[in-house]
Design a protein around this motif. Structure first.
Motif, PDB file in Angstrom:
ATOM      1  N   ILE A  14     -70.816 -84.833 -58.179  1.00 49.86           N
ATOM      2  CA  ILE A  14     -71.104 -85.652 -57.011  1.00 49.86           C
ATOM      3  C   ILE A  14     -69.918 -85.787 -56.072  1.00 49.86           C
ATOM      4  N   LEU A  15     -68.823 -85.104 -56.359  1.00 48.48           N
ATOM      5  CA  LEU A  15     -67.674 -85.161 -55.460  1.00 48.48           C
ATOM      6  C   LEU A  15     -67.976 -84.411 -54.173  1.00 48.48           C
ATOM      7  N   ARG A  16     -67.557 -84.965 -53.052  1.00 50.60           N
ATOM      8  CA  ARG A  16     -67.740 -84.301 -51.762  1.00 50.60           C
ATOM      9  C   ARG A  16     -66.417 -83.792 -51.217  1.00 50.60           C
ATOM     10  N   GLU A  17     -65.324 -84.488 -51.515  1.00 46.38           N
ATOM     11  CA  GLU A  17     -64.007 -84.088 -51.020  1.00 46.38           C
ATOM     12  C   GLU A  17     -63.038 -84.012 -52.189  1.00 46.38           C
ATOM     13  N   LEU A  18     -62.272 -82.925 -52.227  1.00 47.97           N
ATOM     14  CA  LEU A  18     -61.290 -82.721 -53.293  1.00 47.97           C
ATOM     15  C   LEU A  18     -59.963 -82.351 -52.658  1.00 47.97           C
ATOM     16  N   ILE A  19     -58.919 -83.122 -52.968  1.00 49.63           N
ATOM     17  CA  ILE A  19     -57.590 -82.904 -52.407  1.00 49.63           C
ATOM     18  C   ILE A  19     -56.649 -82.552 -53.552  1.00 49.63           C
ATOM     19  N   LEU A  20     -56.042 -81.373 -53.450  1.00 52.54           N
ATOM     20  CA  LEU A  20     -55.218 -80.842 -54.536  1.00 52.54           C
ATOM     21  C   LEU A  20     -53.841 -80.391 -54.051  1.00 52.54           C
ATOM     22  N   ASP A  21     -53.342 -80.943 -52.955  1.00 52.12           N
ATOM     23  CA  ASP A  21     -52.061 -80.505 -52.395  1.00 52.12           C
ATOM     24  C   ASP A  21     -50.939 -80.588 -53.423  1.00 52.12           C
ATOM     25  N   ASN A  22     -50.023 -79.623 -53.328  1.00 52.00           N
ATOM     26  CA  ASN A  22     -48.782 -79.617 -54.115  1.00 52.00           C
ATOM     27  C   ASN A  22     -49.022 -79.684 -55.625  1.00 52.00           C
ATOM     28  N   ASN A  23     -49.903 -78.817 -56.110  1.00 49.76           N
ATOM     29  CA  ASN A  23     -50.163 -78.679 -57.545  1.00 49.76           C
ATOM     30  C   ASN A  23     -50.024 -77.213 -57.927  1.00 49.76           C
ATOM     31  N   ASP A  24     -50.250 -76.883 -59.187  1.00 53.64           N
ATOM     32  CA  ASP A  24     -50.161 -75.502 -59.667  1.00 53.64           C
ATOM     33  C   ASP A  24     -51.532 -75.080 -60.188  1.00 53.64           C
ATOM     34  N   ILE A  25     -52.435 -74.718 -59.288  1.00 53.97           N
ATOM     35  CA  ILE A  25     -53.831 -74.487 -59.635  1.00 53.97           C
ATOM     36  C   ILE A  25     -54.109 -73.045 -60.024  1.00 53.97           C
ATOM     37  N   ARG A  26     -53.628 -72.087 -59.246  1.00 56.72           N
ATOM     38  CA  ARG A  26     -53.821 -70.633 -59.403  1.00 56.72           C
ATOM     39  C   ARG A  26     -55.252 -70.169 -59.158  1.00 56.72           C
ATOM     40  N   ARG A  27     -56.217 -70.633 -59.922  1.00 55.45           N
ATOM     41  CA  ARG A  27     -57.614 -70.221 -59.748  1.00 55.45           C
ATOM     42  C   ARG A  27     -58.491 -71.467 -59.789  1.00 55.45           C
ATOM     43  N   LEU A  28     -59.362 -71.584 -58.779  1.00 52.67           N
ATOM     44  CA  LEU A  28     -60.253 -72.739 -58.720  1.00 52.67           C
ATOM     45  C   LEU A  28     -61.574 -72.429 -59.407  1.00 52.67           C
ATOM     46  N   PRO A  29     -62.107 -73.369 -60.177  1.00 58.86           N
ATOM     47  CA  PRO A  29     -63.427 -73.177 -60.801  1.00 58.86           C
ATOM     48  C   PRO A  29     -64.534 -73.351 -59.759  1.00 58.86           C
ATOM     49  N   PRO A  30     -65.788 -73.056 -60.095  1.00 61.58           N
ATOM     50  CA  PRO A  30     -66.891 -73.321 -59.157  1.00 61.58           C
ATOM     51  C   PRO A  30     -66.909 -74.797 -58.755  1.00 61.58           C
ATOM     52  N   LEU A  31     -67.178 -75.030 -57.478  1.00 62.38           N
ATOM     53  CA  LEU A  31     -67.205 -76.393 -56.938  1.00 62.38           C
ATOM     54  C   LEU A  31     -68.491 -76.566 -56.135  1.00 62.38           C
ATOM     55  N   PRO A  32     -69.629 -76.703 -56.798  1.00 64.29           N
ATOM     56  CA  PRO A  32     -70.913 -76.653 -56.111  1.00 64.29           C
ATOM     57  C   PRO A  32     -71.187 -77.783 -55.127  1.00 64.29           C
ATOM     58  N   SER A  33     -70.618 -78.963 -55.334  1.00 65.54           N
ATOM     59  CA  SER A  33     -70.950 -80.089 -54.452  1.00 65.54           C
ATOM     60  C   SER A  33     -69.891 -80.358 -53.392  1.00 65.54           C
ATOM     61  N   ILE A  34     -68.754 -79.719 -53.485  1.00 63.31           N
ATOM     62  CA  ILE A  34     -67.632 -80.002 -52.595  1.00 63.31           C
ATOM     63  C   ILE A  34     -67.941 -79.557 -51.164  1.00 63.31           C
ATOM     64  N   GLU A  35     -67.686 -80.460 -50.204  1.00 64.66           N
ATOM     65  CA  GLU A  35     -67.847 -80.146 -48.782  1.00 64.66           C
ATOM     66  C   GLU A  35     -66.501 -79.945 -48.102  1.00 64.66           C
ATOM     67  N   LEU A  36     -65.449 -80.586 -48.632  1.00 68.03           N
ATOM     68  CA  LEU A  36     -64.106 -80.420 -48.098  1.00 68.03           C
ATOM     69  C   LEU A  36     -63.158 -80.145 -49.259  1.00 68.03           C
ATOM     70  N   LEU A  37     -62.409 -79.062 -49.156  1.00 65.46           N
ATOM     71  CA  LEU A  37     -61.381 -78.737 -50.138  1.00 65.46           C
ATOM     72  C   LEU A  37     -60.066 -78.617 -49.401  1.00 65.46           C
ATOM     73  N   HIS A  38     -59.106 -79.454 -49.788  1.00 63.70           N
ATOM     74  CA  HIS A  38     -57.781 -79.471 -49.164  1.00 63.70           C
ATOM     75  C   HIS A  38     -56.785 -79.184 -50.279  1.00 63.70           C
ATOM     76  N   ALA A  39     -56.146 -78.008 -50.220  1.00 64.80           N
ATOM     77  CA  ALA A  39     -55.220 -77.613 -51.288  1.00 64.80           C
ATOM     78  C   ALA A  39     -54.030 -76.861 -50.696  1.00 64.80           C
ATOM     79  N   LYS A  40     -53.176 -77.585 -50.014  1.00 65.29           N
ATOM     80  CA  LYS A  40     -51.970 -77.012 -49.416  1.00 65.29           C
ATOM     81  C   LYS A  40     -50.891 -76.896 -50.496  1.00 65.29           C
ATOM     82  N   ASN A  41     -50.173 -75.772 -50.513  1.00 67.01           N
ATOM     83  CA  ASN A  41     -49.074 -75.553 -51.464  1.00 67.01           C
ATOM     84  C   ASN A  41     -49.529 -75.769 -52.906  1.00 67.01           C
ATOM     85  N   ALA A  42     -50.684 -75.222 -53.256  1.00 62.75           N
ATOM     86  CA  ALA A  42     -51.231 -75.439 -54.602  1.00 62.75           C
ATOM     87  C   ALA A  42     -51.141 -74.183 -55.475  1.00 62.75           C
ATOM     88  N   ASN A  43     -50.368 -73.195 -55.033  1.00 70.59           N
ATOM     89  CA  ASN A  43     -50.164 -71.969 -55.808  1.00 70.59           C
ATOM     90  C   ASN A  43     -51.498 -71.299 -56.166  1.00 70.59           C
TER      91      ASN A  43
END
Length: 195
Positions: free
Chosen positions: A66-95
């Motif tokens: 049920i998440l609509r917005e996900l903010i992941l700035d300045n993390n070490d993510i590498r690969r994002l999983p499926p995000l079926p409900s997300i409308e806004l993804l903000h991931a600056k400097n997230a590797n």
């Protein structure tokens, strides 16, 4: 309030609590990590995990139904999983190297300063900020594109496109424009009339 333990990289019990909380039909509480609120019911199900040293393992356990917005700035993510409900993804400097293949509700994608090489097709995407990555092609129309400092070799133009800092030899041929020019490193064009 639902207080979650701090994330230390080795032990991530918070992901199990978040998985449960974000799969509920509605929130009537505030989820907190330490002193920072990360989900508030009045925030349209916005999860702010910026600067929390989140990894892909954490996100894999998270089921953001049920998440609509996900903010992941300045993390070490590498690969994002499926995000079926997300409308806004903000991931600056997230590797990030790989964007999710499945994010059909995504409308805004803001992922500057990563190592992304491929843009999957997101049918509802209207705003793309993919500055300072390694994108070569944008193969579908997006209303607003900010793709500065990418080695673009092919692009379908939207209403506004900024390709500042893209190598001149990599600039795409503009086929749906009446005229085009580059001034001060910014590509501009005028659309052809339909009649």
């Amino acid at each position: 309030y639902l207080d979650l333990p701090s994330l230390d990289g080795q032990n991530e019990p918070a992901s199990h609590v978040l998985e449960f909380a974000t799969s509920l039909p509605s929130f009537s509480f505030v989820i907190r990590l330490g002193k920072k609120s990360i989900i508030r019911p009045d925030d349209s199900f916005r999860l702010d995990l910026a600067n929390w040293h989140i990894t892909r393992a954490f996100l894999t356990n998270l089921r953001p139904t049920i998440l609509r917005e996900l903010i992941l700035d300045n993390n070490d993510i590498r690969r994002l999983p499926p995000l079926p409900s997300i409308e806004l993804l903000h991931a600056k400097n997230a590797n990030i190297y790989f964007l999710p293949e499945y994010a059909d509700n995504l409308k805004q994608l803001i992922v500057p300063n990563n190592s992304i090489t491929k843009l999957p097709h997101y049918p509802r995407l209207e705003f793309l900020d993919i500055q300072n990555n390694w994108i070569h092609r944008i193969d579908y129309r997006i209303k607003i594109i900010i793709a500065c400092n990418n080695p673009i070799t092919g692009i379908i133009l939207g209403d506004q496109v900024d390709l500042s800092g893209c190598p001149v030899m990599c600039l795409p041929k503009i086929t749906h424009a009446k005229s085009s020019s580059i001034q001060n490193g910014k590509l501009t064009w005028q659309k052809k009339n339909k009649y």
